[in-house]
Write an enzyme that holds these catalytic residues in place. Sequence first.
Site, PDB file in Angstrom:
ATOM      1  N   ASP A 199     -16.857   1.221   4.581  1.00 40.96           N
ATOM      2  CA  ASP A 199     -15.596   0.585   4.930  1.00 40.96           C
ATOM      3  C   ASP A 199     -15.526   0.518   6.463  1.00 40.96           C
ATOM      4  O   ASP A 199     -16.375   1.096   7.155  1.00 40.96           O
ATOM      5  CB  ASP A 199     -14.453   1.442   4.365  1.00 40.96           C
ATOM      6  CG  ASP A 199     -13.130   0.700   4.304  1.00 40.96           C
ATOM      7  OD1 ASP A 199     -13.069  -0.461   4.719  1.00 40.96           O
ATOM      8  OD2 ASP A 199     -12.150   1.303   3.833  1.00 40.96           O
ATOM      9  N   ASP A 212      -8.119  -5.156   2.330  1.00 37.41           N
ATOM     10  CA  ASP A 212      -6.873  -4.487   1.976  1.00 37.41           C
ATOM     11  C   ASP A 212      -5.797  -5.495   1.596  1.00 37.41           C
ATOM     12  O   ASP A 212      -4.894  -5.792   2.376  1.00 37.41           O
ATOM     13  CB  ASP A 212      -6.420  -3.600   3.128  1.00 37.41           C
ATOM     14  CG  ASP A 212      -7.455  -2.517   3.421  1.00 37.41           C
ATOM     15  OD1 ASP A 212      -8.336  -2.302   2.568  1.00 37.41           O
ATOM     16  OD2 ASP A 212      -7.390  -1.902   4.496  1.00 37.41           O
TER      17      ASP A 212
END
Lengths: 501, 800
Positions: free
Chosen positions: B399, B474
Site C-alpha cells: 500500500d 480508498d
Amino acid sequence: MSCALLLLLMSLALAMGTGAAVEIQRPRGVPLSKRQFYEENKPFTCLDGSSTIPFDRVNDDYCDCRDGSDEPGTAACPNGSFHCTNAGFRPAFIPSSRINDGICDCCDTTDEYNSGATCQNTCREMGRKERESLQIMAEITKEGFLLKQQLIHEAKRGQEDKQGKLTELQGSKKGLEEKVEALRTVKETAEDPEKEAKERHLKAWEEQKELLRMEKDKTRMAEAFLELDDDADGYVSVAELQSHLELDPDSDGSLSETETQVSQGQSEPPAPVETPQEESRDFVSDHDSDHYPEDYAGEEEEDVEDDEEDDHDEEEEEEKVTPEKREDDEVSMPPYDTETQSLIDGTYSHLQSLICDPECISICRNLEKEIGFDFGPSAEFAYLYSQCYELSTSEYIYRLCPFNRVSQKPKFGGSETNLGLWGQWAGPEGNLYSVMKYDHGQGCWQGPNRSTTVKLTCGKETVVTSTSEPSRCEYLMEFTTPAVCQEPASLDEVLHGHTEL
Amino acid sequence: MTRVKINELKPLKPRFEVPDVLINDPPTEPLSLLSRDENGVVLSLGADSQRLIVSAKPFRLDIMEGREVLLSLNSRGLLAFEHLRILYLDWLLSLLGPSSISLDFSLPGVENVYGIPEHADSLKLKATDGGDPYRLFNLDVFQYEVFNPMALYGAIPVMLSHSAQRTMGIFWLNAAETWVDISSNTAGKTVFGQMLDYVQGSSETPQTDVRWISESGIIDVFIMLGPTPTDVFSQYASLTGTQAFPPLSALAYHQCRWNYNDQEDVAAVDQGFDDHDIPYDFIWLDIEHTDGKRYFTWDPHKFPQPKDMLQGLLDKRRKMVTIVDPHIKVDSSYKIHNEIRSKGFYVKSKDGGDYEGWCWPGNSGYPDFTNPEMRAWWASMFAYDQYEGSMENMYTWNDMNEPSVFNGPEVTMHKDALHGNWENRDLHNLYGLYVQRATAEGLIERSGGVERPFVLARAFFAGSQRYGAVWTGDNAAEWEHLKISIPMCLSLSLVGVSFCGADVGGFFKSPSTELLVRWYQTGAYQPFFRAHAHLDTPRREPWLFGPENTALIREAVRQRYALLPYWYQLFYHAHHSGQPVMRPLWVEYPQDTATFSMDDQFLLGRDLLVHPVTEEGARGVTAYLPGKGEVWFDVHTFQKHNGAQNLYIPVTISSIPVFQRGGSIIPRKARVRRSSSCMEHDPYTLFVALSPKRFAQGELYIDDGHTFNFDKQKQFIHRRFSFANNALSSRNLAPGSQFTTFSWVEKIVILGASKPSKATLKTHDGKESQLEFEFDASMSVLTLRKPGVNAGLDWTVVLQ
C-alpha cells in the site's frame, strides 16, 4: 463412482462402557435415524419425494435429487449433508462440500475417504476432553447455582431493608416539605394585602421558582455526592473529598483534613454548581430518569431532562435556575416588613437545611436508584451494585462497575476513558440477563461513542475474564458470576444427551 | 506501430528516459522512401499501404492509410520542448530551468477516447475544454471524488481511440507529472445539432484532438495503429508485457479489514466463514499487525505465534496476505531501517541526507526502489528466514507506494528528492511500479523460482501488470463508488492491467445492507474480489446482517467460485496474449456505436455479459445485449434473448443479471467448497450455449494452479470444446504440453437444444456408451448425465 456401501462397526462398548457391539449396514453418510429410507436393491425415492432412482445411483457421485438426499456420502450435491458417527464423541452433520476436500472435519476421519488426506481418529480423545470439561462445568454450575440461591436470598433481604429505610426517609422529608408549604402560607398571610394584590402574580412565580431551585439543588447535591463518592459505597470519605481539588478552598492544590471537615460540616451543600454542568446533566438525562422514579423531582425537571430541542419553554425554565439569573430576581423581589421577613427567613432556612441535609438526600437518592434497577428475575444481580471489577491487560486496566460504568485506564500514565455507562440488559430473547450493554461512552474520533457489551457466564467467582475491541470503539467484555448459573442438569444427562442411540 | 522520440542533441545534463518499462527494445524495421520534396518526405510503413508523411516547416507527422489520415502529430503546433538552460549561476550552484515537454495529436474520424487511468471517471473520456485536463500523478488521495479528472494513486499514460472503423493507441512513455487535454469537435453538440449538420450537409468530420504535457523527461511516444482492439492489445503487450498469471486462489474471494485485531480474531473470522458455509481463500492483515508499523515484523502481543496462525489457515487450505509498505520507520533498533541506512539505499533529499517524511510509523525513510541493488536487497527480505513468521501461504500487499508522505506536498514526496542522479519529478509515477516489482521478485525468490507470486499494489505505471494486482484505492461506501468501480477497472483493463478490483463494501464509511449485498454481487464478477473496510467502521463480515443477507452474500461468492475455471482461463489468455479479462462491450462489438460509451455493464472474456445492479432500491435494470442475429442466455434461468436489443430485466435483491453468449461453452465447477484449493480435483460442468446456427465453442485451461511449471515445463492442459453438427467434442489445443488432472466431466448442460433420441459418448480409446439425459422443453435445455470422462482427454458426444 460405484455405489459405496459402508460397513460401520459401531462399538458402543468402547464409547459408552455399556452395551454390546452391533453391526449396522447403511450407505456412507446416512445417519441411523434415516437408515430405513435407504434400502439396498430397492429404488430410492428422494427424501423430498421429487423423484425415484435406481439404488445404484445412491452415492454414485452424481446429484440426482434436488434435496441432495441421494448423495449423503459424496460431495456431488450442493445442499447435501454428511453424517459422521464419531464413535466415542458426538455425532455430527457436515455440509457435503467438506467430503474429500483434504481437510479432516469428522473426528472419526470418515469424511476423508478418498482425498489422500491423512486424518487421525481423535474421537475418543475429544470425547474424553469434552466429558472432562463438561464435568468441570457441571461442578461449577452446581456450586454456582448454590451461590446464586444465597445471592437471591440476600438480595431479597437487602431490598426489603432498603425499601423500609426509604419509606421512612421519604416520610420525614414529606413532613418537612409540608412545613415548608405551611410556611409559605404564613408568608402569604403576613404580607400586606394591598401589596399582595399588586404583586400576587410575581410572588406566585417567585415561590414556584424557589421550590424549583430547591429541587435543583437537591439533585445537584446528590450528583455531587455521587461524584465525590468514588468507591460508590454510599458515603463520602475524607480521602474521596481530598481527591477532588475543586473543593480546595485555599487553592493550595490539596485539601487538608481541616478543609474537608469544613466542607462536610457546612449546612449548605458543598458547592454543587462546581460540578461540571455537562457531565452532571448527561448523567441525569441519560440514565437516572429512565430507571427510577423521582417523586420529589417535579415535572419541570423532567421536562428539562427530556429533550433540549423540544421547545423553548423548557429552555427558559432551565435559564431560571442559573445562579446569575436567580440573584437578579431576588434583588427585584419586593421587601417584606422586617419582623415577618426575619421570622420567615429563619424558619425557612432551618427547614431548608433539614430537607437539604446532604447525608439524608444522598441516602434517599441512592436507595431510590438502587431499588429502581432491574437486578434480574430474583434480584440475583443486586450484589454487583456499587462494586467494581478490574482486569489488567498488557496495555490497560479495564474496570467494570456493574449498573454504573465501564472504563479503561492506560497502565503507564494517561487519563481514564469512559467505555460506556449502564444502558440495559441486552441478551437474546429468553436469555435477557446474559448480556449487559453499556453505551454513551466517550466519543471516538470520526466514530461512534464508545460502548461495551458484557457477556455473562456462569462461574463461582465474580471476575472479568477478558476484554477485546472487536470493532472500533465497540468493546466486548467477558464476565463470570454465579448469578447466571442455571439449575444444573444431572451429569449423566449432560454426557448422554448428545449421543445418538 | 510507430515510435516518435524527441530529445535534446546536447543537453546540459542528460534528460530522463524511462527505463524498465519496455520489456525489450522494440524491433525496428527500415522505412522505404516513397517520395521527397524540399519540405519533407513520404515513407512507407510497410503494411496496408500505410504511409508516414514527415513535414519540416512547420513540423508535423501524418500517418495515412490509403487516402485517409489516421493520426497527425503536431498538427496544432503545440509541440513544446523546454531545453535545459542555466538560469542562475554562482560559485557553487547552477540551476537548470524548466524542462517540460508537450505534443498534440489529432485523430480525424474519432469521437471516442479511453484509458489514461487512474481517474474516477466514466469509461469514455470527456472533453476537457473549459476544465482541468486529466492529470497523471501518483497521489494518496483522501476520500476521492467520483466523476473528476483529478489524479489518483496510479498512472498509465496510454490512451485508446476508437471508431467503428479503427482502434488505435497512443503510449506516452513519460513518468513525470503529466496532463492530458482532450477536445472534440462533436462533444457538447446536441443530437439535434448533429442532425441539423447532417441535414444541411454541413457536418464536418468528427475529430478528437489530444494534447499531452509532461513536466520533464523526453518525448517518447508509441503510436499503435490497431486496426482492431485485439491488435492494439497485442501491440501494447509487445511493448510492456502482459498480465502476471496469478495463482488460481488469488482469483477467489479475499476477506480484508483494517484490521483483524489478533490471532484469535483471525481464527474467529476464519471459523465464521465455515460456520456460515461461505468460501474464502485469503484473509488479510493491515498495518496494525506489525510491531509499531515496522513492516516485516509482528505485534508481539496480538500476533505472538504467526506461524501457528498461518498453519491453522494452511490446514484449511487457505492463505493470508500481510501488508508491507515502502515507508520505513526511522528507528535505530529496527533492523530493516539500519540496513537500508547503512547501505545508503534511502531516497536522498536535495541536500544529500536521507529523505525523511511522515507516514504511519511516524518519521520514515523511503527506500530507493529505482536502484536495482536496493530492489535485490528488498526482495531478499522476503526469504522465509528473513521475514520471521512468514510461510509459503503468506503473500504481500504494497500500500502507500505512490509514495504517500503525510507531510509532503500533496501528500507525496518532494519533487526535488533524489533517486541517484534523478529527481523524483523525473520518475515520480514509476516509483510504485518498482515497489511492486521488488516485492513480487522477493516472493518468487523465496520459493526458489517455483511459485507464482501474488502482490497487490495501490500505485502503478505502464508495465505494472507484470507484477500483480491493483485496486482502486480508498473508495467509500456509497452507490456512486460502486458504479464507478466498473469504468475504473475497464479503463485499466484497456491498458494492460486486467487484475483490478475495488474494495467491496467501500473503504470509508459504513454501507447500508443493500449496498453491501449489491457490492458483493458486483465484485463477484470483477477480477480482484476483496472486501475491505476502514478501521473506524463497524464490523461487516458477511454474516453480520441477518440470515437473509448472509444467504445473498453466500450465493454471490459461490457464483464466483463456480466460475473460477472460466476466470482462470481468461487470466491465462491475458497472460499469454495480453487480451483483457474484463472488457467494454465495444471491444467485442467494435462497429456497434450503441456500445461506445457504455460503462454500466461489461463482458468477461467474450462470452459472459454482466450488468450488475448498482442502483439503490432497483426494481429492474435495462441491459443492452449486443450482436445482431446473436442470442444470449440468462445464466440463472436459461431464458434465451435476442441480441441487439435493450432488455428490461426485473430484479429482486437476489438478482445478478449475467448472460452467456449463444455460441460459447463455459466450464464451471458446481461443487463449491470452502476454498478454491479444496476444489482442485472436482469435476466440471460444461454449459454449452448454442448459437442460432447450433454451433458453440469454448476452452478449458488446467494446471497446478500455483507454480511456474505451466511456463517452464509446459505442464498444463489446454483444450478446445466445439459443438457442431450435433456433436460436442473436446480436443487438445496444446499438443506440446503435459499435465494430468483428476477432474472429470460430470454434467453437460446444452442451452437452446432440441430433444435428441439418444446421446452417445465416444471416449479416446474408441469405446462408446449411451448417456442418460433430461430435456426441459419449456427452456430448451438438454442435460447430459455424468459423461464421467477425464477432463484432460479427447472425447465426443453425438446427439441423434
